[in-house]
Motif scaffolding. Structure first.
Motif, short mmCIF file in Angstrom:
data_model
loop_
_atom_site.label_atom_id
_atom_site.label_comp_id
_atom_site.label_asym_id
_atom_site.label_seq_id
_atom_site.Cartn_x
_atom_site.Cartn_y
_atom_site.Cartn_z
N ARG A 1 -48.36 -66.33 36.67
CA ARG A 1 -47.70 -65.67 37.81
C ARG A 1 -46.20 -65.62 37.61
N ARG A 2 -45.63 -66.70 37.10
CA ARG A 2 -44.18 -66.75 36.91
C ARG A 2 -43.74 -65.71 35.88
N ARG A 3 -44.52 -65.60 34.79
CA ARG A 3 -44.19 -64.62 33.76
C ARG A 3 -44.34 -63.20 34.29
N LEU A 4 -45.40 -62.94 35.04
CA LEU A 4 -45.63 -61.60 35.57
C LEU A 4 -44.51 -61.19 36.51
N LEU A 5 -44.10 -62.12 37.39
CA LEU A 5 -43.01 -61.81 38.32
C LEU A 5 -41.71 -61.53 37.58
N ALA A 6 -41.47 -62.27 36.50
CA ALA A 6 -40.26 -62.05 35.71
C ALA A 6 -40.28 -60.67 35.07
N GLU A 7 -41.43 -60.29 34.51
CA GLU A 7 -41.56 -58.98 33.87
C GLU A 7 -41.35 -57.86 34.88
N LEU A 8 -41.97 -57.99 36.05
CA LEU A 8 -41.85 -56.95 37.08
C LEU A 8 -40.43 -56.85 37.61
N ALA A 9 -39.75 -57.99 37.69
CA ALA A 9 -38.36 -57.97 38.16
C ALA A 9 -37.47 -57.22 37.17
N ILE A 10 -37.64 -57.50 35.87
CA ILE A 10 -36.85 -56.81 34.85
C ILE A 10 -37.21 -55.33 34.82
N LEU A 11 -38.52 -55.04 34.97
CA LEU A 11 -38.97 -53.65 34.98
C LEU A 11 -38.35 -52.89 36.14
N GLY A 12 -38.30 -53.51 37.32
CA GLY A 12 -37.68 -52.87 38.47
C GLY A 12 -36.21 -52.56 38.23
N GLY A 13 -35.52 -53.50 37.58
CA GLY A 13 -34.11 -53.25 37.26
C GLY A 13 -33.93 -52.08 36.30
N LEU A 14 -34.82 -51.97 35.32
CA LEU A 14 -34.75 -50.85 34.38
C LEU A 14 -35.02 -49.51 35.06
N ILE A 15 -35.95 -49.51 36.00
CA ILE A 15 -36.25 -48.28 36.74
C ILE A 15 -34.99 -47.80 37.47
N LEU A 16 -34.28 -48.71 38.11
CA LEU A 16 -33.05 -48.35 38.84
C LEU A 16 -31.98 -47.84 37.88
N VAL A 17 -31.85 -48.49 36.72
CA VAL A 17 -30.84 -48.08 35.74
C VAL A 17 -31.14 -46.68 35.21
N LEU A 18 -32.41 -46.44 34.83
CA LEU A 18 -32.78 -45.13 34.29
C LEU A 18 -32.67 -44.03 35.35
N ALA A 19 -33.02 -44.37 36.59
CA ALA A 19 -32.89 -43.39 37.65
C ALA A 19 -31.42 -43.04 37.89
N ALA A 20 -30.54 -44.00 37.75
CA ALA A 20 -29.11 -43.76 37.94
C ALA A 20 -28.52 -42.96 36.78
N LEU A 21 -28.94 -43.27 35.54
CA LEU A 21 -28.39 -42.60 34.37
C LEU A 21 -29.01 -41.21 34.16
N GLY A 22 -30.31 -41.07 34.48
CA GLY A 22 -30.98 -39.78 34.32
C GLY A 22 -31.09 -39.30 32.89
N PRO A 23 -31.60 -40.11 31.94
CA PRO A 23 -31.72 -39.67 30.55
C PRO A 23 -32.80 -38.61 30.39
N PHE A 24 -32.84 -37.99 29.19
CA PHE A 24 -33.83 -36.96 28.84
C PHE A 24 -33.80 -35.78 29.82
N GLY A 25 -32.62 -35.44 30.33
CA GLY A 25 -32.49 -34.28 31.19
C GLY A 25 -32.91 -34.50 32.62
N SER A 26 -33.31 -35.72 32.97
CA SER A 26 -33.79 -35.96 34.34
C SER A 26 -32.65 -36.03 35.35
N TYR A 27 -31.40 -36.10 34.88
CA TYR A 27 -30.26 -36.22 35.80
C TYR A 27 -30.12 -34.98 36.68
N ALA A 28 -30.67 -33.85 36.22
CA ALA A 28 -30.55 -32.60 36.99
C ALA A 28 -31.43 -32.60 38.23
#
Length: 268
Positions: free
Chosen positions: A4-31
């Motif tokens: 459970r501890r490992r899963l929560l850590a992975e999901l927390a990091i994954l959530g942070g990456l989702i926010l970063v990618l949504a903010a940066l908008g790579p691969f043309g998604s920024y439009a």
């Protein structure tokens, strides 16, 4: 099973990456609008996480079989894992218009999937480094034709208290072999195995005189060997628990001199 501890850590990091990618908008998604970007990357990373999570296990297995670095083996597994994943993404997105999918679409999707998949794999490795305890217990699978208990009892006195102290109490017992997994060592005992944060050479040093380093990724207790298997120029050691451990070609002369490579267990 994921802790459970490992899963929560992975999901927390994954959530942070989702926010970063949504903010940066790579691969043309920024439009696209922020909400759409957020949903796009959330779906992409979560699905990628589901598909790429077995990559580390596959890479670890490849490293054990070939002797290559675990990180290199995981990278190879990512390269191959991106193929089916990208195909699924492309055709699922195309829907009824799947006939319009071209080779360039597949190539672009493969590159994007590989980048995202590698990111997901890095998430897992970061969680593995920072979130797991010092050991990760793993019960041993049942092996066919187990050796008599007496064979395991014969190595009872050859234990390493300093190393065994890092294992869960229910796994402490005769050490059969050590298996290198990047910065960790999986300690296989007569009761099961656990992953310990220690360098292989340091673990081997604690067991000096009790066995031999038979492969870059393996150390074996001499009393744990019940026989040998030869296939052309390749050798394997059969242990008392039924496990088969590969022998590096460079180690063959030394093990032969010690009397390990024959039809009988090596001499004490």
């Amino acid at each position: 099973m994921i802790g459970r501890r490992r899963l929560l850590a992975e999901l927390a990091i994954l959530g942070g990456l989702i926010l970063v990618l949504a903010a940066l908008g790579p691969f043309g998604s920024y439009a696209t609008p922020l909400g759409s970007r957020l949903l796009h990357w959330a779906l992409y990373l979560v699905i990628g996480y589901a598909f790429f999570r077995p990559v580390i296990a596959a890479g670890s297995a490849l490293a054990r079989q070939t002797g290559m670095s675990r990180l290199v083996a995981i990278a190879v597994a990512c390269v191959f894992g991106a193929f089916p994943t990208s195909i699924i993404f492309v055709f699922a997105a195309a829907g009824p218009a799947w006939r319009s999918v071209t080779a360039s679409h597949l190539a672009g999707a493969y590159l994007q999937t590989l980048i995202v998949g590698a990111t997901v794999t890095i998430v897992q490795l970061l969680a593995e480094r920072g979130a797991v305890p010092v050991f990760s217990a793993q019960p041993e699978p049942a092996l066919a034709d187990p050796q008599p208990t007496a064979a395991v009892d014969a190595i009872e006195r050859e234990v390493a208290p300093a190393l065994l102290d890092q294992l869960p109490p229910h796994l402490r017992g005769p050490i059969l072999c050590l298996e290198n997994e990047d910065h960790y060592v999986r300690v296989h005992t007569a009761q099961g195995s656990a992953l310990v944060l220690i360098r292989m050479r340091d673990a081997v040093a604690q067991l000096e005189g009790q066995g031999a380093r038979v492969h870059r990724s393996w150390w074996v207790a001499r009393r744990a060997v019940s026989g040998t298997i030869r296939q052309d120029r390749s050798w394997k050691l059969r242990l008392v628990d039924g496990r088969e451990v590969p022998v590096a070609r460079a180690s063959v002369p030394d093990l032969r001199a010690l009397g390990w490579l024959n039809d009988e267990p090596p001499a004490a």
